[in-house]
Design a protein around this motif. Structure first.
Motif, PDB file in Angstrom:
ATOM      1  N   CYS A 250      17.000  -0.746  -5.955  1.00 18.97           N
ATOM      2  CA  CYS A 250      16.769   0.648  -6.345  1.00 18.97           C
ATOM      3  C   CYS A 250      15.392   1.074  -5.880  1.00 18.97           C
ATOM      4  N   ASP A 251      15.370   2.138  -5.106  1.00 10.93           N
ATOM      5  CA  ASP A 251      14.103   2.722  -4.654  1.00 10.93           C
ATOM      6  C   ASP A 251      13.690   3.734  -5.726  1.00 10.93           C
ATOM      7  N   GLU A 252      12.725   3.282  -6.553  1.00 11.76           N
ATOM      8  CA  GLU A 252      12.254   4.121  -7.676  1.00 11.76           C
ATOM      9  C   GLU A 252      10.931   4.793  -7.333  1.00 11.76           C
ATOM     10  N   VAL A 253      10.674   4.960  -6.043  1.00 17.72           N
ATOM     11  CA  VAL A 253       9.389   5.516  -5.601  1.00 17.72           C
ATOM     12  C   VAL A 253       9.143   6.894  -6.231  1.00 17.72           C
ATOM     13  N   GLN A 254      10.192   7.695  -6.379  1.00 15.24           N
ATOM     14  CA  GLN A 254      10.011   9.011  -6.986  1.00 15.24           C
ATOM     15  C   GLN A 254      10.481   9.051  -8.433  1.00 15.24           C
ATOM     16  N   THR A 255      11.446   8.197  -8.783  1.00 19.09           N
ATOM     17  CA  THR A 255      12.118   8.335 -10.084  1.00 19.09           C
ATOM     18  C   THR A 255      11.511   7.470 -11.182  1.00 19.09           C
TER      19      THR A 255
ATOM     20  N   GLY B 177      14.846  11.818  -3.368  1.00 15.28           N
ATOM     21  CA  GLY B 177      13.637  12.632  -3.426  1.00 15.28           C
ATOM     22  C   GLY B 177      13.553  13.623  -2.276  1.00 15.28           C
ATOM     23  N   VAL B 178      13.254  13.102  -1.089  1.00 20.72           N
ATOM     24  CA  VAL B 178      13.177  13.950   0.097  1.00 20.72           C
ATOM     25  C   VAL B 178      14.498  14.701   0.288  1.00 20.72           C
ATOM     26  N   GLY B 179      15.581  14.070  -0.109  1.00 16.92           N
ATOM     27  CA  GLY B 179      16.915  14.656   0.043  1.00 16.92           C
ATOM     28  C   GLY B 179      17.150  15.888  -0.820  1.00 16.92           C
TER      29      GLY B 179
ATOM     30  N   ALA C  73       6.078   3.136  -5.896  1.00 15.10           N
ATOM     31  CA  ALA C  73       4.913   3.590  -5.103  1.00 15.10           C
ATOM     32  C   ALA C  73       4.405   4.877  -5.750  1.00 15.10           C
ATOM     33  N   LYS C  74       3.908   5.791  -4.960  1.00 17.47           N
ATOM     34  CA  LYS C  74       3.481   7.130  -5.398  1.00 17.47           C
ATOM     35  C   LYS C  74       2.715   7.112  -6.725  1.00 17.47           C
ATOM     36  N   GLY C  75       3.388   7.446  -7.839  1.00 22.22           N
ATOM     37  CA  GLY C  75       2.711   7.738  -9.097  1.00 22.22           C
ATOM     38  C   GLY C  75       1.901   6.615  -9.702  1.00 22.22           C
TER      39      GLY C  75
ATOM     40  N   ASN D 269       0.810  -1.231   0.000  1.00 22.44           N
ATOM     41  CA  ASN D 269       0.000   0.000   0.000  1.00 22.44           C
ATOM     42  C   ASN D 269       0.834   1.267   0.000  1.00 22.44           C
ATOM     43  N   SER D 270       2.107   1.150   0.281  1.00 21.41           N
ATOM     44  CA  SER D 270       2.941   2.353   0.419  1.00 21.41           C
ATOM     45  C   SER D 270       4.386   2.033   0.061  1.00 21.41           C
ATOM     46  N   GLY D 271       5.128   3.107  -0.173  1.00 22.60           N
ATOM     47  CA  GLY D 271       6.547   2.958  -0.467  1.00 22.60           C
ATOM     48  C   GLY D 271       7.310   2.357   0.701  1.00 22.60           C
ATOM     49  N   THR D 272       6.913   2.725   1.899  1.00 17.56           N
ATOM     50  CA  THR D 272       7.541   2.159   3.098  1.00 17.56           C
ATOM     51  C   THR D 272       7.441   0.639   3.074  1.00 17.56           C
ATOM     52  N   GLU D 273       6.219   0.161   2.858  1.00 21.01           N
ATOM     53  CA  GLU D 273       6.020  -1.297   2.841  1.00 21.01           C
ATOM     54  C   GLU D 273       6.740  -1.953   1.675  1.00 21.01           C
ATOM     55  N   ALA D 274       6.827  -1.235   0.555  1.00 18.69           N
ATOM     56  CA  ALA D 274       7.541  -1.780  -0.605  1.00 18.69           C
ATOM     57  C   ALA D 274       9.009  -1.992  -0.240  1.00 18.69           C
ATOM     58  N   ASN D 275       9.616  -0.985   0.425  1.00 17.93           N
ATOM     59  CA  ASN D 275      11.012  -1.123   0.817  1.00 17.93           C
ATOM     60  C   ASN D 275      11.184  -2.183   1.896  1.00 17.93           C
ATOM     61  N   GLU D 276      10.223  -2.278   2.819  1.00 13.81           N
ATOM     62  CA  GLU D 276      10.256  -3.359   3.818  1.00 13.81           C
ATOM     63  C   GLU D 276      10.290  -4.715   3.111  1.00 13.81           C
TER      64      GLU D 276
ATOM     65  N   ALA E 186      19.349   2.181  -2.660  1.00 19.49           N
ATOM     66  CA  ALA E 186      19.678   3.534  -3.115  1.00 19.49           C
ATOM     67  C   ALA E 186      18.576   4.095  -4.009  1.00 19.49           C
ATOM     68  N   GLU E 187      18.351   5.395  -3.878  1.00 20.12           N
ATOM     69  CA  GLU E 187      17.460   6.109  -4.805  1.00 20.12           C
ATOM     70  C   GLU E 187      18.332   6.644  -5.952  1.00 20.12           C
ATOM     71  N   PRO E 188      17.939   6.416  -7.201  1.00 24.00           N
ATOM     72  CA  PRO E 188      18.729   6.977  -8.308  1.00 24.00           C
ATOM     73  C   PRO E 188      18.815   8.506  -8.229  1.00 24.00           C
TER      74      PRO E 188
ATOM     75  N   SER F 264      19.454   9.856   2.202  1.00 24.69           N
ATOM     76  CA  SER F 264      18.360   9.102   1.573  1.00 24.69           C
ATOM     77  C   SER F 264      17.076   9.218   2.385  1.00 24.69           C
ATOM     78  N   TYR F 265      15.955   8.856   1.757  1.00 26.65           N
ATOM     79  CA  TYR F 265      14.700   8.627   2.482  1.00 26.65           C
ATOM     80  C   TYR F 265      14.025   7.389   1.905  1.00 26.65           C
ATOM     81  N   HIS F 266      13.668   6.443   2.782  1.00 25.32           N
ATOM     82  CA  HIS F 266      13.055   5.198   2.303  1.00 25.32           C
ATOM     83  C   HIS F 266      11.761   4.850   3.016  1.00 25.32           C
ATOM     84  N   GLY F 267      11.330   5.637   4.011  1.00 19.00           N
ATOM     85  CA  GLY F 267      10.045   5.325   4.635  1.00 19.00           C
ATOM     86  C   GLY F 267      10.031   5.543   6.127  1.00 19.00           C
ATOM     87  N   ARG F 268       8.891   5.162   6.743  1.00 21.70           N
ATOM     88  CA  ARG F 268       8.670   5.536   8.136  1.00 21.70           C
ATOM     89  C   ARG F 268       8.541   4.342   9.090  1.00 21.70           C
TER      90      ARG F 268
HETATM   91  C1  LIG Z   1      12.157   7.481  -2.311  1.00 27.61           C
HETATM   92  C2  LIG Z   1      11.059   7.156  -1.350  1.00 27.61           C
HETATM   93  N1  LIG Z   1      10.977   5.927  -0.842  1.00 27.61           N
HETATM   94  C3  LIG Z   1       9.994   5.588   0.011  1.00 27.61           C
HETATM   95  C4  LIG Z   1       9.038   6.494   0.413  1.00 27.61           C
HETATM   96  C5  LIG Z   1       7.976   6.100   1.371  1.00 27.61           C
HETATM   97  O1  LIG Z   1       6.767   5.994   0.712  1.00 27.61           O
HETATM   98  P1  LIG Z   1       5.385   6.071   1.527  1.00 27.61           P
HETATM   99  O2  LIG Z   1       5.245   7.443   2.065  1.00 27.61           O
HETATM  100  O3  LIG Z   1       4.363   5.697   0.477  1.00 27.61           O
HETATM  101  O4  LIG Z   1       5.469   5.031   2.601  1.00 27.61           O
HETATM  102  C6  LIG Z   1       9.083   7.802  -0.104  1.00 27.61           C
HETATM  103  C7  LIG Z   1       8.079   8.803   0.304  1.00 27.61           C
HETATM  104  O5  LIG Z   1       8.226   9.987   0.121  1.00 27.61           O
HETATM  105  C8  LIG Z   1      10.113   8.136  -1.000  1.00 27.61           C
HETATM  106  O6  LIG Z   1      10.217   9.357  -1.510  1.00 27.61           O
END
Ligand SMILES: Cc1ncc(COP(=O)(O)O)c(C=O)c1O
Length: 442
Positions: free
Chosen positions: A242-247, A214-216, A272-274, A108-115, A209-211, A136-140
């Motif tokens: 590769c965390d492609e959540v934003q890219t 994003g948050v950074g 995730a996201k888009g 359901n979310s990028g966090t869970e995807a990275n988990e 790694a994020e290519p 980097s940012y990968h989730g909460r």
């Molecule tokens: C690169 C990246 N990975 C993971 C996440 C976490 O995604 P979510 O907020 O859907 O859990 C984000 C959210 O901004 C993100 O930018």
């Protein structure tokens, strides 16, 4: 009224969930790339709910796909039953991933995807040692906060993983700053070798790694960095996530995935996201042998549900049918070129960076690289006053972030650019003559 809603928000929601703007706004309707707030003011949206409204607002093809699914009466079935929309979307994502014989797990979310990616990688390698990248940012969740290299987004030091940190290879800050790209890649590889030798037992599970971070603040290392790192990783059997959540999905314009700028194929990709254009949809796609390493049932009640995957299929079809990657390249170039020209003589701007429709502007105290979050906030508010929504980010809160819907038109790119340039000049108190010139050339 919005004011009342703000008081109610503050009374019942936690303060660590931030709101944008000195006077926060409620968005009550949207169409295409435009939204309207509760006071009836309309905005061109260059942030898309943090790069998530990737196709735009109220897109008939997506709305109709969701409505078709709702009309079946099945909003939810659980993954204990076959879900046609899920299988179809998984087939498309597997095919697009660039990973041969891939498997897809939806969340359901990028966090869970990275988990999920970390779960697969740590089980595959029988190791809980991870390499992550500074800034980097990968989730909460605990594990994803644990691989997040940004103090402002890490609310706990509790971490199920053992993490060692790499320099990001960025141009502006840190030990590798200001080296030319080839030297930065070489220094980043040396850093990786040293970290492996000094901070791990060698049998590391993966590098995540994020290519482009994003948050950074849309910071990224030179093209080719991931491939140079992967050569070292491969010699140890370490996986690349590769965390492609934003890219992902063509946002960078030049490629469909951010990783493709590096001439490398990751073992696992998270998204995730888009992909849901606002519907909760995310996941991981990866090598079958790695994905199949999860040794117990791992089940997500809502992950890949019929409604979100119906939206996901419609989003992906729309994206490919309209070649939005090419549009991102075209409209992103209008923005990037216009911005660079407009700020060329402004020493408040350290860098205009990013790719396609993922662009950042970093503000500093004139003549230094000292971050200026106050000026950034002024530009941010001035954009809103001018009718443009943008984002903020960066380790020091001094980066303006743009991630508009990939359907952005050339006229909208020029319109937003003019507002942005005006806002920068208003906030920096610099010449309006330049603004006028920028308007004309935009
Ligand atoms: C690169 C990246 N990975 C993971 C996440 C976490 O995604 P979510 O907020 O859907 O859990 C984000 C959210 O901004 C993100 O930018």
């Amino acid at each position: 009224m919005t004011d009342d809603l703000l008081a109610r928000h503050r009374a019942v929601l936690p303060s660590w969930m931030p709101l944008y703007y000195a006077e926060p706004i409620e968005l009550v309707s949207g169409s295409g790339r435009r939204v309207t707030d509760a006071r009836g003011r309309s905005y061109l949206d260059f942030f898309g709910g943090v790069l998530t409204n990737m196709i735009g607002y109220d897109i008939p093809e997506i709305r109709e796909a969701v409505e078709r699914q709702l009309r079946t009466g099945i909003v939810h079935s659980s993954t204990l039953y076959l879900i046609r929309q899920q299988v179809e979307l998984a087939e498309k994502i597997a095919r697009l991933s660039g990973i041969p014989d891939a498997r897809v797990f939806f969340t359901n979310s990028g966090t869970e995807a990275n988990e999920a990616a970390l779960l697969a990688a740590t089980n595959h390698r029988r190791s809980h040692q991870i390499l992550a990248v500074r800034n980097s940012y990968h989730g909460r969740s605990y594990a994803t906060m644990g691989v997040t290299g940004n103090r402002g987004w890490s609310a706990s030091a509790l971490n199920p993983l053992q993490v060692a940190w790499l320099h990001s290879g960025e141009r502006l800050r840190g030990l590798l700053a200001r080296l030319d790209p080839a030297d930065r890649v070489a220094a980043a590889v040396e850093d990786l070798r040293e970290v492996l030798a000094t901070q791990t037992t060698g049998d590391v599970a993966c590098l995540i790694a994020e290519p482009i971070q994003g948050v950074g603040g849309f910071v990224h290392g030179p093209d080719g960095l991931l491939a140079a790192w992967k050569e070292v990783l491969d010699s140890h059997g370490i996986l690349l996530v590769c965390d492609e959540v934003q890219t992902g999905w063509g946002r960078t314009g030049e490629h469909f995935w951010g990783y493709e700028a590096h001439g490398v194929t990751p073992d696992l990709i998270t998204f995730a996201k888009g992909i849901g254009n606002g519907y909760a949809l995310a996941g991981v796609v990866g090598r079958a042998d790695v994905m199949e390493s999860v040794p117990a049932i791992s089940f997500s009640t809502f992950g890949g549900n019929p409604v979100s995957t119906a939206a996901g299929n419609a989003v992906l079809d729309y994206l490919l049918d309209h070649d939005l990657q090419a549009n991102a390249a075209r409209t992103g170039a209008i923005l990037a070129d216009g911005l660079r020209a407009a700020v060329a003589s402004l020493d408040h701007v350290a860098e205009v960076r990013g790719k396609g429709l993922m662009l950042g502007v970093e503000f500093v105290r004139p003549g230094t690289t000292e971050p200026d979050p106050t000026l950034t906030a002024r530009v941010f508010e001035a954009c809103r006053a001018g009718g443009l929504l943008v984002g903020k980010g960066g380790l020091y809160g001094n980066v303006l972030r743009m991630g508009p819907p990939l359907t952005l038109t050339e006229d909208e790119a020029r319109e937003g650019l003019a507002i942005l340039v005006d806002a920068i000049h208003t906030a920096t108190g610099t010449a309006t003559a330049t603004t006028a010139t920028a308007r004309v050339t935009a």
